[in-house]
Design a protein around this motif. Structure first.
Motif, PDB file in Angstrom:
ATOM      1  N   VAL A 222       0.816  -1.211   0.000  1.00 35.32           N
ATOM      2  CA  VAL A 222       0.000   0.000   0.000  1.00 35.32           C
ATOM      3  C   VAL A 222       0.850   1.262   0.000  1.00 35.32           C
ATOM      4  O   VAL A 222       0.548   2.231  -0.703  1.00 35.32           O
ATOM      5  N   SER A 223       1.931   1.271   0.775  1.00 30.94           N
ATOM      6  CA  SER A 223       2.766   2.475   0.909  1.00 30.94           C
ATOM      7  C   SER A 223       4.128   2.322   0.234  1.00 30.94           C
ATOM      8  O   SER A 223       5.032   3.123   0.495  1.00 30.94           O
TER       9      SER A 223
ATOM     10  N   TYR B   7      -0.256  -2.377   5.194  1.00 27.13           N
ATOM     11  CA  TYR B   7       0.217  -1.028   4.886  1.00 27.13           C
ATOM     12  C   TYR B   7       1.566  -1.026   4.184  1.00 27.13           C
ATOM     13  O   TYR B   7       1.808  -0.226   3.278  1.00 27.13           O
TER      14      TYR B   7
ATOM     15  N   ASP C  57       3.327   7.731   3.238  1.00 21.77           N
ATOM     16  CA  ASP C  57       2.004   7.912   3.824  1.00 21.77           C
ATOM     17  C   ASP C  57       1.044   8.574   2.839  1.00 21.77           C
ATOM     18  O   ASP C  57      -0.149   8.253   2.806  1.00 21.77           O
TER      19      ASP C  57
ATOM     20  N   ALA D  81       0.066   5.867   0.458  1.00 23.49           N
ATOM     21  CA  ALA D  81      -0.835   4.929   1.122  1.00 23.49           C
ATOM     22  C   ALA D  81      -2.247   5.482   1.177  1.00 23.49           C
ATOM     23  O   ALA D  81      -3.232   4.760   0.949  1.00 23.49           O
TER      24      ALA D  81
ATOM     25  N   LEU E 212      -5.337   3.548  -0.418  1.00 28.81           N
ATOM     26  CA  LEU E 212      -6.449   3.130   0.434  1.00 28.81           C
ATOM     27  C   LEU E 212      -7.754   3.750  -0.040  1.00 28.81           C
ATOM     28  O   LEU E 212      -8.816   3.106   0.008  1.00 28.81           O
TER      29      LEU E 212
ATOM     30  N   LEU F 129      -7.505  -2.381   7.914  1.00 27.99           N
ATOM     31  CA  LEU F 129      -6.130  -1.939   8.099  1.00 27.99           C
ATOM     32  C   LEU F 129      -5.709  -2.389   9.484  1.00 27.99           C
ATOM     33  O   LEU F 129      -6.475  -2.236  10.447  1.00 27.99           O
TER      34      LEU F 129
ATOM     35  N   TYR G 205       7.541  -1.741   9.882  1.00 25.94           N
ATOM     36  CA  TYR G 205       6.114  -1.540   9.651  1.00 25.94           C
ATOM     37  C   TYR G 205       5.640  -0.450  10.618  1.00 25.94           C
ATOM     38  O   TYR G 205       5.777  -0.594  11.833  1.00 25.94           O
TER      39      TYR G 205
ATOM     40  N   LEU H  30       2.629   0.941  11.499  1.00 26.15           N
ATOM     41  CA  LEU H  30       1.366   0.928  12.233  1.00 26.15           C
ATOM     42  C   LEU H  30       1.439  -0.148  13.306  1.00 26.15           C
ATOM     43  O   LEU H  30       1.351  -1.338  13.010  1.00 26.15           O
TER      44      LEU H  30
ATOM     45  N   VAL I 243      -3.500   3.016  13.410  1.00 28.14           N
ATOM     46  CA  VAL I 243      -4.374   2.639  12.308  1.00 28.14           C
ATOM     47  C   VAL I 243      -5.515   3.637  12.156  1.00 28.14           C
ATOM     48  O   VAL I 243      -5.830   4.092  11.050  1.00 28.14           O
TER      49      VAL I 243
ATOM     50  N   VAL J 218      -4.668   6.845  10.365  1.00 31.51           N
ATOM     51  CA  VAL J 218      -4.640   6.707   8.912  1.00 31.51           C
ATOM     52  C   VAL J 218      -6.063   6.675   8.358  1.00 31.51           C
ATOM     53  O   VAL J 218      -6.378   7.346   7.360  1.00 31.51           O
TER      54      VAL J 218
END
Length: 274
Positions: free
Chosen positions: A84-85, A116, A129, A132, A136, A152, A161, A163, A169, A172
C-alpha cells in the motif's frame, strides 16, 4: 473458554498448512467450521484466471463462507508486509484491487485486508504515507461499490512496519476519510499484534470497537492457540462484544502441534456460524 457470543472463522493461510492450499477449505469444514479467511492465496498480484477458478471452486465445494481476504502483500515469508505504501510496487497493489474484489464478490466476502507496508529506503515516510492514503482511497471506493470494507491492521515483528497500535491505524483511517470521503475503512483488531506491541487493549476496545471491522486472535508469547500464553483472549472478546462488536473472530495462530489438535480449546459447537 469462549464466554461471549462472537462467531469464529479459521485462517487457512496459517492453519492446516500441512495440507495443500486447495484441500484446506474441506479440512476446515470437516473440523466443523463454516467460515474461513485467507491471506492472498496466490504468488502474484494478478494470478492466472484458472488458478483463481480452482481456488474459488475449492471454497465453494467445501461449503464454507469466505469472510476475510488479504490484498496481495508481496513476499510475506521473505519479510514483505504489504504494498500500500511502497512506491516501487504501488502499481501491483492497484492492479490487485479489482482481482481481489472480483474473487470476493464471487465468494461473498465483504472484508479485505490491506497491509500497509514497511518503510523503505528510497522514499520518505511522508511520501509513503501520502501514497498509502491514495491507494487506500482507491481500494475503499472500489470495495464500497460492492458493499465491502477495507481493513487496516497493526502488525508486530516487523520493525519497519509503521502501524503498531490501534491509534496508529485509526489515524490513517481518519485521514483517508477526511481527504477522500471514504467511510468504509475499518480497524482489524488483532489481539496478538496489539498485545505484543504493548498497546492498552481495554482502552483500545473502549475507543475503537465501533471502528472495528474484523478481529483476529493468537496467544502470546508464541503466537499459538488460545491457552498457550498469557493473553486474556476471552475477556477481551467479551469486552468487544459488550462494546457492540458483532463481527467475525479469525483464528490466526501458528498451531503448537497439528492443526486439528490445536483446535481442542474451541468446542465444535462454537465453530459453526449457524
Amino acid at each position: 473458554m469462549t464466554d461471549h457470543p462472537l462467531r469464529y472463522d479459521i485462517n487457512l493461510s496459517i492453519l492446516f498448512t500441512e495440507l495443500p492450499l486447495l484441500e484446506r477449505p474441506a479440512a476446515a469444514a470437516a473440523a466443523g467450521f463454516t467460515a474461513v479467511e485467507f491471506w492472498w492465496p496466490f504468488d502474484a498480484a494478478v494470478p492466472d484466471g484458472s488458478d483463481v477458478d480452482r481456488f474459488a471452486a475449492a471454497v465453494e465445494d467445501a461449503g464454507v463462507q469466505l469472510v476475510g481476504l488479504n490484498f496481495y502483500a508481496g513476499d510475506m515469508p521473505g519479510g514483505d508486509r504489504g504494498l500500500v505504501s511502497w512506491p516501487a510496487r504501488s502499481a501491483e497493489f492497484r492492479a490487485n484491487i479489482g482481482v481481489a474484489l472480483a474473487l470476493g464478490a464471487r465468494l461473498g466476502c465483504r472484508a479485505f485486508n490491506a497491509l500497509y507496508g514497511n518503510r523503505v529506503d528510497d522514499a520518505t515516510p511522508e511520501q509513503q504515507d501520502e501514497l498509502a492514503a491514495e491507494n487506500l482511497a482507491l481500494a475503499a471506493k472500489a470495495a464500497a461499490e460492492q458493499g465491502a470494507v477495507v481493513l487496516l491492521e497493526p502488525v508486530s515483528g516487523a520493525p519497519r512496519y509503521p502501524l503498531r497500535t490501534a491509534a496508529d491505524v485509526v489515524a490513517v483511517m481518519d485521514g483517508v476519510e477526511r481527504d477522500a470521503g471514504a467511510d468504509n475503512l475499518r480497524l482489524l483488531f488483532d489481539l496478538y499484534h496489539l498485545t505484543v506491541n504493548g498497546d492498552d487493549i481495554p482502552a483500545a476496545i473502549d475507543a475503537y470497537a465501533s471502528r472495528t471491522g474484523h478481529v483476529q486472535i493468537a496467544d502470546a508469547p508464541g503466537r499459538h492457540e488460545p491457552g498457550t500464553g498469557n493473553i486474556d483472549i476471552d475477556g477481551h472478546l467479551a469486552a468487544l462484544a459488550d462494546a457492540g462488536y458483532s463481527g467475525w473472530v479469525g483464528l490466526e495462530y501458528k498451531p503448537s502441534g497439528s492443526s486439528t489438535d490445536s483446535l481442542d480449546w474451541l468446542p465444535r459447537a462454537r465453530r459453526s456460524s449457524s
